[in-house]
Design an enzyme around this catalytic site. Structure first.
Site, PDB file in Angstrom:
ATOM      1  N   SER A   1     -39.789  -1.860 -37.304  1.00 18.01           N
ATOM      2  CA  SER A   1     -39.805  -1.089 -38.545  1.00 18.01           C
ATOM      3  C   SER A   1     -38.949   0.172 -38.516  1.00 18.01           C
ATOM      4  CB  SER A   1     -41.239  -0.735 -38.922  1.00 18.01           C
ATOM      5  OG  SER A   1     -41.875  -0.062 -37.872  1.00 18.01           O
TER       6      SER A   1
ATOM      7  N   LYS B   1     -44.734  -4.780 -49.245  1.00 15.25           N
ATOM      8  CA  LYS B   1     -43.303  -4.485 -49.104  1.00 15.25           C
ATOM      9  C   LYS B   1     -42.522  -5.467 -49.993  1.00 15.25           C
ATOM     10  CE  LYS B   1     -44.357  -2.849 -44.457  1.00 15.25           C
ATOM     11  NZ  LYS B   1     -44.583  -1.434 -44.750  1.00 15.25           N
TER      12      LYS B   1
ATOM     13  N   HIS C   1     -41.561  -6.975 -42.356  1.00 16.46           N
ATOM     14  CA  HIS C   1     -40.234  -6.627 -42.888  1.00 16.46           C
ATOM     15  C   HIS C   1     -39.268  -7.826 -42.894  1.00 16.46           C
ATOM     16  CE1 HIS C   1     -41.192  -2.319 -42.801  1.00 16.46           C
ATOM     17  NE2 HIS C   1     -41.782  -2.567 -41.648  1.00 16.46           N
TER      18      HIS C   1
HETATM   19  C1  LIG Z   1     -44.379  -3.742 -38.952  1.00 18.89           C
HETATM   20  C2  LIG Z   1     -45.471  -3.285 -39.854  1.00 18.89           C
HETATM   21  N1  LIG Z   1     -46.673  -3.859 -39.776  1.00 18.89           N
HETATM   22  C3  LIG Z   1     -47.687  -3.490 -40.576  1.00 18.89           C
HETATM   23  C4  LIG Z   1     -47.525  -2.496 -41.500  1.00 18.89           C
HETATM   24  C5  LIG Z   1     -48.694  -2.106 -42.331  1.00 18.89           C
HETATM   25  O1  LIG Z   1     -48.646  -2.715 -43.574  1.00 18.89           O
HETATM   26  P1  LIG Z   1     -49.370  -2.024 -44.820  1.00 18.89           P
HETATM   27  O2  LIG Z   1     -48.496  -0.925 -45.283  1.00 18.89           O
HETATM   28  O3  LIG Z   1     -49.565  -3.131 -45.801  1.00 18.89           O
HETATM   29  O4  LIG Z   1     -50.686  -1.503 -44.295  1.00 18.89           O
HETATM   30  C6  LIG Z   1     -46.286  -1.854 -41.627  1.00 18.89           C
HETATM   31  C7  LIG Z   1     -45.976  -0.796 -42.588  1.00 18.89           C
HETATM   32  O5  LIG Z   1     -46.635  -0.105 -43.192  1.00 18.89           O
HETATM   33  C8  LIG Z   1     -45.245  -2.257 -40.777  1.00 18.89           C
HETATM   34  O6  LIG Z   1     -44.041  -1.646 -40.844  1.00 18.89           O
END
Ligand SMILES: Cc1ncc(COP(=O)(O)O)c(C=O)c1O
Length: 370
Positions: free
Chosen positions: A179, A232, A207
């Site tokens: 990320s 996302k 992502h």
């Molecule tokens: C790689 C990754 N996993 C999980 C999440 C968590 O997802 P959420 O924002 O839906 O809680 C994120 C970002 O927020 C992320 O970048």
């Protein structure tokens, strides 16, 4: 009471003194163009709304219809109050999209990772986690009862040596797109390694809008759980775990972040369902091609919409972000420790199909000037 006030004041001062104080800005609008509190109009390159689906009329209409039909909240946890039909429909669509037998919704992607890792990471299990995995994976590992080993970033040999040293069940967990760097996990090699060691592979595909996809036949060789977010690419809010039916059934029965929390709102689930149907249509594939073209404008052939501009020093990253905003009206967040390792502070550009070619050209020019 006073002691607590002093303690809180000291911690706040400590964060500020280290130059790491953060506060939340308000942006009015739907994006990617927003209005700041002072009335300035800016273009945001901060959001993960990669296809702009949070603003798509069919997605917004689906949320409205769900609000009219079900009301705003879902009432309680699904094992208590039951699912609404829209939860089931979305889970079926997610399972079909991921080619798995089943999928289960969570309130966020963060909760989905906590749920997956605490369900399978029980006593005696080894979890091997990439050092650059998302915070929700790190916290899922911490909450689990498993032995956790951190593997060097994208280093499959290191993963294998950690698996070899363990006698018993194992899990390998990785972001498929990291990320903060926007680079990819070595999926083909990870599948091979998991197959050799009979390890469960947990993939966080939050992502993965431009890929990578699973190697062909991977699920015949390895048990795989796919964790994702609705927040996302799908422009809504929520998360999910998808995989073999029995694994998902176990998550229903064992994952505390599923059992003891209120179900996602029907409106969010309906929006995500409409977004997923769009993504899987011709229109969705066109949006993916537009996103690919926007990424190519900034970094040709870069594999994801997250493009880091690593500047090293925290101060440099902060002042570069301030210049982009003040001089060019472009919002690109500065990312610094503890989110990324010291010395790797950066600008994190997140591109979207909702950006116009011209907006991305403006960004490319402004970055070149820096
Ligand atoms: C790689 C990754 N996993 C999980 C999440 C968590 O997802 P959420 O924002 O839906 O809680 C994120 C970002 O927020 C992320 O970048």
């Amino acid at each position: 009471m006073t002691e607590w006030k002093d303690r809180v004041a000291a911690r706040n001062e400590g964060i500020a003194d280290a130059g790491r104080w953060r506060s939340i800005r308000t942006l009015d609008g739907g994006g990617p163009v927003f209005t700041l509190d002072d009335g300035r109009s800016i273009v945001s390159f901060a959001s993960n709304d990669y296809l702009g689906l949070s603003q798509h009329p069919s997605v917004v209409d689906a949320a409205h219809e769900a609000l009219n039909r079900y009301g705003s909240g879902s009432g309680s946890a699904r094992l208590i109050v039951g699912a609404r039909p829209v939860h089931r429909e979305l889970e079926a669509e997610l399972a079909s999209w991921k080619s798995t037998e089943a999928a289960l919704l969570f309130p966020t992607g963060f909760a989905a990772n906590l749920g997956a890792l605490t369900t399978f990471g029980t006593d005696g299990v080894l979890v091997v986690s990439d050092e650059l995995n998302h915070a929700s994976i790190i916290d899922g590992c911490r909450l689990s009862r498993a032995q956790v080993e951190i593997a060097r970033h994208a280093d499959v040999d290191h993963v294998e040596s950690l698996l070899r040293a363990h006698d018993g069940p194992a899990i390998v967990v990785t972001d498929t797109v990291f990320s903060m760097d926007g680079d990819l996990a070595p999926l083909d090699d990870l599948v091979d390694v998991c197959a050799r060691h009979d390890a469960l592979l947990v993939l966080d595909e939050a992502h993965a809008v431009l890929g990578p996809s699973l190697p062909k036949g991977a699920t015949d060789r390895v048990d795989i759980l796919r964790v994702g977010t609705l927040s996302k690419t799908l422009g809504a809010l929520g998360g999910f775990v998808a995989g073999p039916r029995a694994f998902v059934d176990l998550v229903v029965n064992a994952a505390r972040p599923f059992i003891f929390t209120t179900a996602p709102t029907p409106a969010d689930s309906a929006a995500a369902l409409a977004a997923l149907e769009l993504l899987r249509s011709e229109e969705g594939q066109t949006l993916v091609s537009v996103l690919r073209a926007r990424v190519d404008q900034i970094a040709t052939t870069h594999p994801s919409p997250i493009v880091p501009v690593v500047l090293g020093d925290e101060e440099r990253a902060i002042s570069a972000a301030a210049r982009l905003l003040d001089d060019h009206g472009l919002l690109v967040p500065a990312i610094r420790p503890p989110t990324v390792p010291a010395g790797t502070s950066r600008l994190r550009v997140a591109l979207s199909a909702a950006h116009s070619e011209d907006q991305v050209t403006r960004l490319a020019k402004a970055l070149a000037e820096l």
